[in-house]
Write a protein that holds these residues in place. Structure first.
Motif, PDB file in Angstrom:
ATOM      1  N   LYS A   1      30.138  47.751  77.599  1.00  0.00           N
ATOM      2  CA  LYS A   1      30.604  46.868  76.524  1.00  0.00           C
ATOM      3  C   LYS A   1      32.095  47.090  76.283  1.00  0.00           C
ATOM      4  O   LYS A   1      32.518  48.194  75.937  1.00  0.00           O
ATOM      5  CB  LYS A   1      29.793  47.134  75.250  1.00  0.00           C
ATOM      6  N   VAL A   2      32.872  46.012  76.478  1.00  0.00           N
ATOM      7  CA  VAL A   2      34.330  46.087  76.364  1.00  0.00           C
ATOM      8  C   VAL A   2      34.796  45.238  75.183  1.00  0.00           C
ATOM      9  O   VAL A   2      34.346  44.100  75.005  1.00  0.00           O
ATOM     10  CB  VAL A   2      35.006  45.588  77.656  1.00  0.00           C
ATOM     11  N   THR A   3      35.681  45.797  74.384  1.00  0.00           N
ATOM     12  CA  THR A   3      36.272  45.072  73.256  1.00  0.00           C
ATOM     13  C   THR A   3      37.756  44.859  73.511  1.00  0.00           C
ATOM     14  O   THR A   3      38.474  45.815  73.828  1.00  0.00           O
ATOM     15  CB  THR A   3      36.077  45.843  71.939  1.00  0.00           C
ATOM     16  N   ILE A   4      38.216  43.606  73.383  1.00  0.00           N
ATOM     17  CA  ILE A   4      39.634  43.264  73.547  1.00  0.00           C
ATOM     18  C   ILE A   4      40.253  43.041  72.175  1.00  0.00           C
ATOM     19  O   ILE A   4      39.757  42.226  71.384  1.00  0.00           O
ATOM     20  CB  ILE A   4      39.810  41.989  74.396  1.00  0.00           C
ATOM     21  N   GLN A   5      41.324  43.747  71.892  1.00  0.00           N
ATOM     22  CA  GLN A   5      42.037  43.584  70.635  1.00  0.00           C
ATOM     23  C   GLN A   5      43.042  42.442  70.785  1.00  0.00           C
ATOM     24  O   GLN A   5      44.006  42.539  71.526  1.00  0.00           O
ATOM     25  CB  GLN A   5      42.748  44.892  70.273  1.00  0.00           C
ATOM     26  N   ALA A   6      42.809  41.321  70.082  1.00  0.00           N
ATOM     27  CA  ALA A   6      43.721  40.176  70.119  1.00  0.00           C
ATOM     28  C   ALA A   6      44.092  39.737  68.709  1.00  0.00           C
ATOM     29  O   ALA A   6      44.428  38.587  68.472  1.00  0.00           O
ATOM     30  CB  ALA A   6      43.084  39.015  70.878  1.00  0.00           C
ATOM     31  N   CYS A   7      44.039  40.674  67.758  1.00  0.00           N
ATOM     32  CA  CYS A   7      44.284  40.338  66.348  1.00  0.00           C
ATOM     33  C   CYS A   7      45.746  40.064  66.055  1.00  0.00           C
ATOM     34  O   CYS A   7      46.082  39.262  65.192  1.00  0.00           O
ATOM     35  CB  CYS A   7      43.819  41.482  65.447  1.00  0.00           C
TER      36      CYS A   7
ATOM     37  N   LYS B   1      31.689  49.017  62.237  1.00  0.00           N
ATOM     38  CA  LYS B   1      30.945  50.274  62.346  1.00  0.00           C
ATOM     39  C   LYS B   1      29.667  50.114  63.163  1.00  0.00           C
ATOM     40  O   LYS B   1      29.200  51.069  63.784  1.00  0.00           O
ATOM     41  CB  LYS B   1      30.618  50.815  60.952  1.00  0.00           C
ATOM     42  N   SER B   2      29.126  48.898  63.164  1.00  0.00           N
ATOM     43  CA  SER B   2      27.885  48.662  63.913  1.00  0.00           C
ATOM     44  C   SER B   2      28.140  48.182  65.346  1.00  0.00           C
ATOM     45  O   SER B   2      27.205  48.024  66.126  1.00  0.00           O
ATOM     46  CB  SER B   2      27.019  47.624  63.184  1.00  0.00           C
ATOM     47  N   LEU B   3      29.416  47.944  65.693  1.00  0.00           N
ATOM     48  CA  LEU B   3      29.752  47.420  67.013  1.00  0.00           C
ATOM     49  C   LEU B   3      29.608  48.500  68.079  1.00  0.00           C
ATOM     50  O   LEU B   3      30.167  49.597  67.964  1.00  0.00           O
ATOM     51  CB  LEU B   3      31.192  46.888  67.012  1.00  0.00           C
ATOM     52  N   GLU B   4      28.863  48.190  69.117  1.00  0.00           N
ATOM     53  CA  GLU B   4      28.765  49.099  70.263  1.00  0.00           C
ATOM     54  C   GLU B   4      29.934  48.821  71.203  1.00  0.00           C
ATOM     55  O   GLU B   4      30.074  47.710  71.712  1.00  0.00           O
ATOM     56  CB  GLU B   4      27.443  48.895  70.996  1.00  0.00           C
ATOM     57  N   CYS B   5      30.747  49.829  71.423  1.00  0.00           N
ATOM     58  CA  CYS B   5      31.950  49.642  72.240  1.00  0.00           C
ATOM     59  C   CYS B   5      32.144  50.840  73.152  1.00  0.00           C
ATOM     60  O   CYS B   5      32.357  51.963  72.686  1.00  0.00           O
ATOM     61  CB  CYS B   5      33.172  49.447  71.344  1.00  0.00           C
ATOM     62  N   ASP B   6      32.084  50.585  74.452  1.00  0.00           N
ATOM     63  CA  ASP B   6      32.328  51.641  75.435  1.00  0.00           C
ATOM     64  C   ASP B   6      33.813  51.756  75.768  1.00  0.00           C
ATOM     65  O   ASP B   6      34.312  52.845  76.035  1.00  0.00           O
ATOM     66  CB  ASP B   6      31.545  51.350  76.718  1.00  0.00           C
ATOM     67  N   LEU B   7      34.510  50.607  75.761  1.00  0.00           N
ATOM     68  CA  LEU B   7      35.932  50.596  76.107  1.00  0.00           C
ATOM     69  C   LEU B   7      36.667  49.635  75.188  1.00  0.00           C
ATOM     70  O   LEU B   7      36.320  48.455  75.099  1.00  0.00           O
ATOM     71  CB  LEU B   7      36.126  50.169  77.567  1.00  0.00           C
ATOM     72  N   PHE B   8      37.700  50.140  74.525  1.00  0.00           N
ATOM     73  CA  PHE B   8      38.538  49.336  73.626  1.00  0.00           C
ATOM     74  C   PHE B   8      39.882  49.131  74.307  1.00  0.00           C
ATOM     75  O   PHE B   8      40.562  50.092  74.674  1.00  0.00           O
ATOM     76  CB  PHE B   8      38.724  50.067  72.295  1.00  0.00           C
ATOM     77  N   ILE B   9      40.264  47.865  74.496  1.00  0.00           N
ATOM     78  CA  ILE B   9      41.521  47.517  75.175  1.00  0.00           C
ATOM     79  C   ILE B   9      42.496  46.940  74.155  1.00  0.00           C
ATOM     80  O   ILE B   9      42.202  45.946  73.484  1.00  0.00           O
ATOM     81  CB  ILE B   9      41.278  46.486  76.292  1.00  0.00           C
ATOM     82  N   ASP B  10      43.667  47.566  74.058  1.00  0.00           N
ATOM     83  CA  ASP B  10      44.744  47.045  73.213  1.00  0.00           C
ATOM     84  C   ASP B  10      45.935  46.749  74.129  1.00  0.00           C
ATOM     85  O   ASP B  10      46.602  47.661  74.601  1.00  0.00           O
ATOM     86  CB  ASP B  10      45.131  48.074  72.159  1.00  0.00           C
TER      87      ASP B  10
END
Length: 362
Positions: A44-50, A111-120
């Motif tokens: 699970k990958v999260t991309i930071q685009a805020c 807090k409930s988000l499952e994230c294996d890799l956070f990309i900024d």
């Protein structure tokens, strides 16, 4: 004397504020131990685009497809104004809209988000404190950031990036290489998805001009300095009106473009969603724009483009020139740098040579 004292105090205050922000960043980023990147545990990958504007979001749009086609589940964090761009993307599993500051309900979601890799993909900015808080709420297994000193430990992998004149999309090549996905910047494509209704409405509009070439003209950007003046916009409209085989459709915020005076062969866009603009670009023959979101749409559909840029630099790191970082970045585009850091200083007759070329053979 008094003025000198006030200036000295102001400088000291700026230094104090800068130091305070650095200390706050350090405190927010602190953790005892960095994690090692273990690709066998990354799903699970999260991309930071805020932090990114709409034009940046168009550039980022190509990343979820690459990640998803390599088996990753993608979440995008974004501001509400850009969320629509990702919500229709089949390669994005979840879109989370965030406010600054975070609301209680958003904190619960993070807090409930499952994230294996956070990309900024961004350097340090005025948003960094806020992004650090987001990362702390999510607690990803591994984080990737750019150009942060090692003392900022919120990022497990820090990519040293010195391609100051490279396009923003070049950063994704570094990220993908980090997770063993081999691709080149030339292969990186923006990836836009929207409902067929927008194409149908645009096709219906353009059916009124079956034998005409279509030019999309975007005279206004998000800031006055990067926008044409009302007089320039009207002069360009009058110039485009003189081409009998071209219909020019003026796009942009309705409250601004509605004040322009109509001319023969000129249509003020009656369709007001960004996806209408995307479809108009998709169906047109060429584009004239001062706004990077439309520039990047032209790239997405490989349309001949005349773009006007206003010599901006990154306020946090002046080594990055936005004329390079957010340039059109494809062969079918012409980039004109306006004099004295503003599109308002451009003589619009400088456009005529390029318009003549596209009018004859777009």
């Amino acid at each position: 004397m008094l003025k000198k004292i006030i200036n000295t105090i102001s400088k000291l205050n700026r230094k104090r504020n800068y130091l305070f922000k650095n200390v706050k960043l350090f405190i927010l980023s602190f953790k005892l131990k960095r994690s090692q990147l273990d690709l066998s545990k990354i799903n699970k990958v999260t991309i930071q685009a805020c932090k990114n504007g709409l034009g940046d979001a168009v550039i980022i749009s190509g990343l979820p497809k690459i990640l998803a086609t390599h088996g990753f589940e993608v979440t995008v964090l974004t501001k509400k104004s850009n969320a629509f761009l990702f919500e229709s993307n089949p390669y994005v599993s979840q879109v989370i809209c965030l406010d600054r500051p975070l609301t209680k309900s958003q904190i619960r979601v993070l807090k409930s988000l499952e994230c294996d890799l956070f990309i900024d993909p961004n350097n340090r900015t005025s948003y960094s404190n806020w992004i650090f808080k987001i990362i702390k709420k999510i607690k990803p297994k591994h984080t990737i950031g750019f150009n942060y000193p090692n003392c900022y430990r919120v990022y497990d992998s820090i990519i040293t990036y010195t391609d100051f004149s490279a396009h923003f999309s070049q950063r994704f090549m570094y990220i993908l290489n980090k997770i063993n996905i081999q691709t080149s910047e030339n292969d990186y494509k923006y990836d836009l998805h929207y409902s067929d209704e927008y194409d149908l409405q645009v096709e219906d509009l353009l059916s009124n001009y079956p034998s005409k070439k279509i030019c999309i003209f975007n005279p206004y950007a998000s800031s006055d300095r990067r926008s044409f003046s009302s007089k320039q916009a009207q002069d360009i409209i009058d110039l485009m009106s003189s081409y009998p085989d071209i219909v020019t459709i003026v796009i942009g915020l309705p409250d601004k473009i509605s004040k322009l005076h109509p001319s023969p062969n000129i249509l003020i866009n009656p369709l007001n969603h960004f996806f209408h603009a995307a479809s108009l670009v998709k169906h047109c023959d060429f584009v004239i724009s001062v706004d990077t979101s439309i520039v990047h749409l032209a790239n997405a559909y490989n349309k001949p483009l005349i773009s006007v840029y206003s010599s901006e630099i990154d306020t946090f790191d002046p080594r990055y020139k936005n004329n390079d970082v957010y340039k059109p970045n494809y062969e079918n585009a012409i980039q004109i740098i306006a004099p004295d850091n503003s599109a308002r200083n451009l003589d619009i007759m400088n456009l005529k040579h390029y318009i003549d070329q596209l009018a004859i053979n777009p």
